[in-house]
Design a protein around this motif. Structure first.
Motif, PDB file in Angstrom:
ATOM      1  N   SER A 599       0.821  -1.213   0.000  1.00 15.90           N
ATOM      2  CA  SER A 599       0.000   0.000   0.000  1.00 15.90           C
ATOM      3  C   SER A 599       0.856   1.264   0.000  1.00 15.90           C
ATOM      4  N   PHE A 600       2.104   1.200   0.522  1.00  9.80           N
ATOM      5  CA  PHE A 600       2.977   2.369   0.457  1.00  9.80           C
ATOM      6  C   PHE A 600       3.219   2.747  -1.011  1.00  9.80           C
ATOM      7  N   GLY A 601       3.515   1.748  -1.829  1.00 10.26           N
ATOM      8  CA  GLY A 601       3.739   1.998  -3.246  1.00 10.26           C
ATOM      9  C   GLY A 601       2.487   2.484  -3.941  1.00 10.26           C
ATOM     10  N   GLU A 602       1.329   1.938  -3.570  1.00  5.93           N
ATOM     11  CA  GLU A 602       0.066   2.361  -4.190  1.00  5.93           C
ATOM     12  C   GLU A 602      -0.255   3.811  -3.853  1.00  5.93           C
ATOM     13  N   TYR A 603       0.011   4.202  -2.613  1.00  4.98           N
ATOM     14  CA  TYR A 603      -0.222   5.597  -2.217  1.00  4.98           C
ATOM     15  C   TYR A 603       0.705   6.532  -2.980  1.00  4.98           C
ATOM     16  N   LEU A 604       1.988   6.186  -3.066  1.00  4.51           N
ATOM     17  CA  LEU A 604       2.943   7.033  -3.778  1.00  4.51           C
ATOM     18  C   LEU A 604       2.612   7.108  -5.264  1.00  4.51           C
ATOM     19  N   THR A 605       2.150   5.999  -5.836  1.00  4.25           N
ATOM     20  CA  THR A 605       1.746   6.004  -7.245  1.00  4.25           C
ATOM     21  C   THR A 605       0.560   6.928  -7.458  1.00  4.25           C
ATOM     22  N   ALA A 606      -0.410   6.866  -6.549  1.00  5.59           N
ATOM     23  CA  ALA A 606      -1.580   7.747  -6.652  1.00  5.59           C
ATOM     24  C   ALA A 606      -1.160   9.207  -6.570  1.00  5.59           C
ATOM     25  N   ARG A 607      -0.235   9.524  -5.672  1.00  7.21           N
ATOM     26  CA  ARG A 607       0.262  10.899  -5.564  1.00  7.21           C
ATOM     27  C   ARG A 607       0.960  11.340  -6.856  1.00  7.21           C
ATOM     28  N   ARG A 608       1.713  10.410  -7.464  1.00  9.63           N
ATOM     29  CA  ARG A 608       2.406  10.757  -8.716  1.00  9.63           C
ATOM     30  C   ARG A 608       1.396  11.017  -9.821  1.00  9.63           C
ATOM     31  N   ILE A 609       0.335  10.248  -9.892  1.00  6.39           N
ATOM     32  CA  ILE A 609      -0.698  10.463 -10.910  1.00  6.39           C
ATOM     33  C   ILE A 609      -1.421  11.788 -10.663  1.00  6.39           C
ATOM     34  N   ILE A 610      -1.685  12.113  -9.398  1.00  3.06           N
ATOM     35  CA  ILE A 610      -2.320  13.390  -9.070  1.00  3.06           C
ATOM     36  C   ILE A 610      -1.394  14.549  -9.426  1.00  3.06           C
ATOM     37  N   ARG A 611      -0.098  14.379  -9.197  1.00  2.00           N
ATOM     38  CA  ARG A 611       0.866  15.420  -9.594  1.00  2.00           C
ATOM     39  C   ARG A 611       0.809  15.636 -11.103  1.00  2.00           C
ATOM     40  N   LEU A 612       0.739  14.553 -11.861  1.00  2.94           N
ATOM     41  CA  LEU A 612       0.608  14.642 -13.314  1.00  2.94           C
ATOM     42  C   LEU A 612      -0.661  15.403 -13.694  1.00  2.94           C
TER      43      LEU A 612
END
Length: 775
Positions: A599-612
């Motif tokens: 879930s740490f990776g999933e949260y960071l991935t979601a943040r990266r997509i939101i940044r995009l």
């Protein structure tokens, strides 16, 4: 001569300052520390000859026994010291002060060295020494005591590792204690013993880089299984019931039963529900407390799905250095196989449903063949709910699927509590209080239960799972989030605070060496890129080279140069600062890293997509205001394709995306929703600019990128609509555009997760009824 006297501590030798060459001794120690600090513990070793030279020992059996013990003491001490983040301030005077007075001259080593080495008096003394040294280095008493309690498992593993690695050198010792030590059966038994000590260390070692272990904060899990019971004896109608059980007792009962055909159990649960923790705890439980059984624990993200079950198992065990033989070929004791992370298989190339189904059927075949005459092998599978649900037809044996219950029933589960049986004694207890009490003991805080400010109705959804309890505790102790005040707050708030907590964490009065050279903003930015790299790399693992490539692609090269040791060394240090661990090697030999929790990776991935998405909205709005500024829609779509094209957004990443958008001001979310609606329309009218991808993708990859990007656009549109409560007004190019889009998704979707994009269509305004109708 009695064994007791034979193995008494040799005179003039071990730990006596007058006979040890301290310079060589501590240089060997520091060599181990350097290897460990750079994530290369498997390379760390004190040279046998160098140690003999440092201590002045010879090679008599009694002296060899003390060399074995000393190497185990030193290796275990250094590993646990480095985990406690004090190895970088290790100094010889401090060690001399404590070490030289710790060990009396009247210690003896007898047959306990092989029968129960954890009970040796010297281990108790070493643990006391470790505690005193940690106190000297500034660790508080409660945490030092917590580390002390974990020491025995580290020593046991270090002893077994050293013995197995250098068995020939210790042959004179074993010849005195074990009959026929070179027999193949004895060698296998020694390897099983070594593996059991490793399993014990998994639960007794540091949990998520903390001073405490999983064993010290673990709360026994509850589960339920579904069954149908007669509800009307006249009509024969049956009703569904969920029977609540203590999970370990339930699995213990199954393990020792001999019911024909009942070969495996399945543990099903959501992210952070304790699946992996239970697998580790149960493996250690079987290995150390249930006589007559051997057990193997396999994290499935490290399992090669290109091989059959037997071949994959052999490769995993040999690559991990645990067992040198095929455990399915030579079953001398009943064998339990625990495969953790069934959902991980779906991330390894083929359609997830097919991979998981093939694995489950292969396992059933292997177990059926192994158990023809008698039950000699059983297996436990664990996985997230979606992976288990996709295989429902394969799991038909009564009680076979165990669904994990949270520490506290909330939401729909609480509303449906009448479906449960056994609730009075098990299901309605609030286990959160027990967890907080154990956590308090581990960190030296007197928690009587869940703190009042956290124990609020609106927070129960994010306080009821094991992992969330831990993350919430970290955030609570930081004091940056006011849990007693109402406002915009969700699970992402805790994960975001966790990032700040990791960055701000102080070790011996200094920042963590992995982050001391960069700002918190840059630290989080690189972690987001690591999350994206991991997602593109099938979900959990990545390598330093892959992270470097992602950072270069995202124009973060200058940021990487801020690291003192260069990009590769800097990224490696940053990985050690966050929740990563080394996860084996790639085929080219490069070490890979994995998130300690997915879930740490999933949260960071979601943040990266939101940044995009934030950048896309801002830049396209700037272009609308000034034709010479910002980016156009097709460039925006190309940027989205680069990030979202390689992988499908699943329900777990989607949940983090919704939460992250939910923390934003409502007017901004409406701007995002409008931009996404426009981009969906552009895509339907002009198609995605896949020709811009460099290098040009193959036809099959273009199909994949097209599907994944369309699903991402729809999922993001759905997420904004959930927050605003409004339908999305897509500028449909034609009346039948929605039907064409639905046909595209149905024709190209190959995974169960695609229902996410289909459900997103329900939030789009129909081209034929733009007022309020929805398709």
């Amino acid at each position: 001569m009695p064994i007791k006297n034979l193995f008494s501590k040799p005179k003039r030798v071990l730990f006596k300052p007058i006979t040890i060459d301290a310079g060589k001794f501590f240089r060997a120690s520091l060599k181990v520390a350097v290897h460990t600090a750079t994530g290369k513990w498997q390379d760390a070793a004190i040279d046998f000859g160098e140690l003999i030279g440092a201590t002045g020992l010879e090679t008599k059996p009694e002296e060899l026994a003390w060399i074995l013990v000393q190497k185990a003491l030193l290796a275990s001490f250094l590993e646990i010291a480095i985990e406690s983040e004090v190895a970088d301030v290790m100094s010889r005077p401090d060690l001399d002060q404590v070490w030289n007075k710790a060990f009396p001259d009247d210690l003896v080593i007898d047959s306990q060295l092989f029968d129960s080495p954890g009970k040796l008096k010297i281990v108790e003394i070493a643990a006391e020494f470790l505690k005193e040294w940690l106190l000297l280095k500034g660790l508080n008493s409660a945490r030092a005591t917590t580390v002390q309690a974990r020491y025995a498992s580290y020593f046991l593993y270090a002893l077994q590792s050293e013995y197995v690695k250098n068995a020939d050198r210790y042959a004179p010792v074993t010849a005195l204690l074990i009959q026929n030590p070179l027999a193949a059966a004895v060698k296998r038994d020694q390897e099983w013993s070594h593996y059991a000590s490793w399993l014990a260390k998994q639960v007794g070692g540091s949990m998520l880089n903390e001073t405490f272990s999983l064993l010290q904060v673990y709360v026994p899990l509850r589960s339920y299984y579904e069954t149908y019971v007669a509800s009307d004896e006249h009509t024969g109608n049956r009703s569904l019931k969920r029977r609540v059980v203590d999970l370990q007792r339930e699995i213990d009962s199954w393990l020792t039963s001999s019911i024909a055909g009942d070969f495996f159990r399945v543990i099903s649960g959501g992210p952070g529900s304790g699946k992996s923790s239970f697998c580790k705890m149960y493996a250690a439980h079987v290995a150390t407390t249930i006589p007559g059984y051997n057990v193997i624990l396999v994290p499935l993200h490290l399992f090669d799905v290109g091989l059959d079950i037997e071949g994959g198992l052999i490769q995993f065990l040999r690559s991990s250095g645990m067992l040198s033989f095929n455990p399915l070929e030579t079953i001398e004791k009943p064998l339990l196989l625990i495969f953790d992370g069934l959902d991980e298989l779906s991330m390894q190339g083929k359609a997830g449903f097919e991979v998981v189904q093939s694995f489950v059927r292969q396992l059933d075949t292997v177990l059926s063949r192994t158990n023809i005459k008698s039950i000699r092998a059983k297996a436990i599978l664990s996985g997230r709910k979606l992976a288990i649900q996709s295989q429902a037809p394969e799991f038909m044996t009564p009680r076979q699927v165990q669904h994990l219950l949270p520490f506290l029933l909330t939401g729909r589960e609480l509303e449906d509590h009448q479906l449960f049986e056994g609730m009075t004694s098990l299901g309605l207890d609030d286990q959160r209080h027990e967890w907080w009490q154990k956590y308090g003991i581990a960190v030296g805080v007197d928690y009587r239960g869940v703190p009042d400010s956290v124990n609020r109705q609106e927070l129960r959804e994010i306080t009821s799972e094991p992992l969330l309890c831990y993350l919430l505790a970290l955030s609570y102790e930081r004091g940056e989030i006011r849990f007693d005040q109402r406002g915009k707050f969700n699970l992402n708030s805790i994960y975001g605070d966790l990032l700040s907590a990791v960055y701000a964490r102080s070790y011996a009065g200094k920042p963590h060496p992995g982050v001391r050279d960069i700002s918190e903003t840059d630290f989080i930015r690189i972690l987001e890129e690591i999350g994206l790299s991991s997602w593109h790399g099938q979900g959990r693992t990545t390598s330093v080279s892959e992270i470097e490539a992602h950072c270069t692609e995202s124009s973060l090269s200058e940021l990487l140069e801020k690291f003192q040791d260069g990009a590769k060394g800097g990224v490696a240090r940053m990985l050690m600062a966050f929740y990563f661990r080394q996860g084996g090697n790639r085929k080219d030999g490069e070490p890979s890293f994995e998130f300690t929790h997915k879930s740490f990776g999933e949260y960071l991935t979601a943040r990266r997509i939101i940044r995009l998405l934030r950048r896309v909205v801002d830049q396209t709005q700037r272009r609308a205001e000034d034709h010479d500024d910002g980016i156009d829609d097709r460039t925006a779509l190309n940027d989205i394709t680069e990030i979202c094209g390689p992988m499908t957004i699943d329900t777990y990443i989607f949940a983090f995306i919704v939460n992250e958008i939910g923390l934003m001001p409502l007017p901004k979310v409406r701007d995002w929703q409008a931009t996404l609606a426009r981009l969906v329309g552009v895509t339907l009218r002009e198609q995605l600019p896949l020709e811009r991808q460099v290098p040009r993708l193959s036809f099959q990859k273009e199909l994949k990128y097209h599907r994944n990007t369309m699903e991402a656009l729809l999922a993001l549109s759905n997420a904004t609509g959930r927050v605003t409560g409004d339908l999305t007004n897509v500028p449909w190019p034609e009346e039948n555009s929605a039907c064409q889009l639905l046909q595209l998704l149905c024709a190209t979707s190959i995974t169960k997760e695609s229902h996410l994009s289909w459900s997103a269509l329900a939030t789009l305004i129909s081209p034929s009824r733009r007022s309020k109708a929805s398709i």
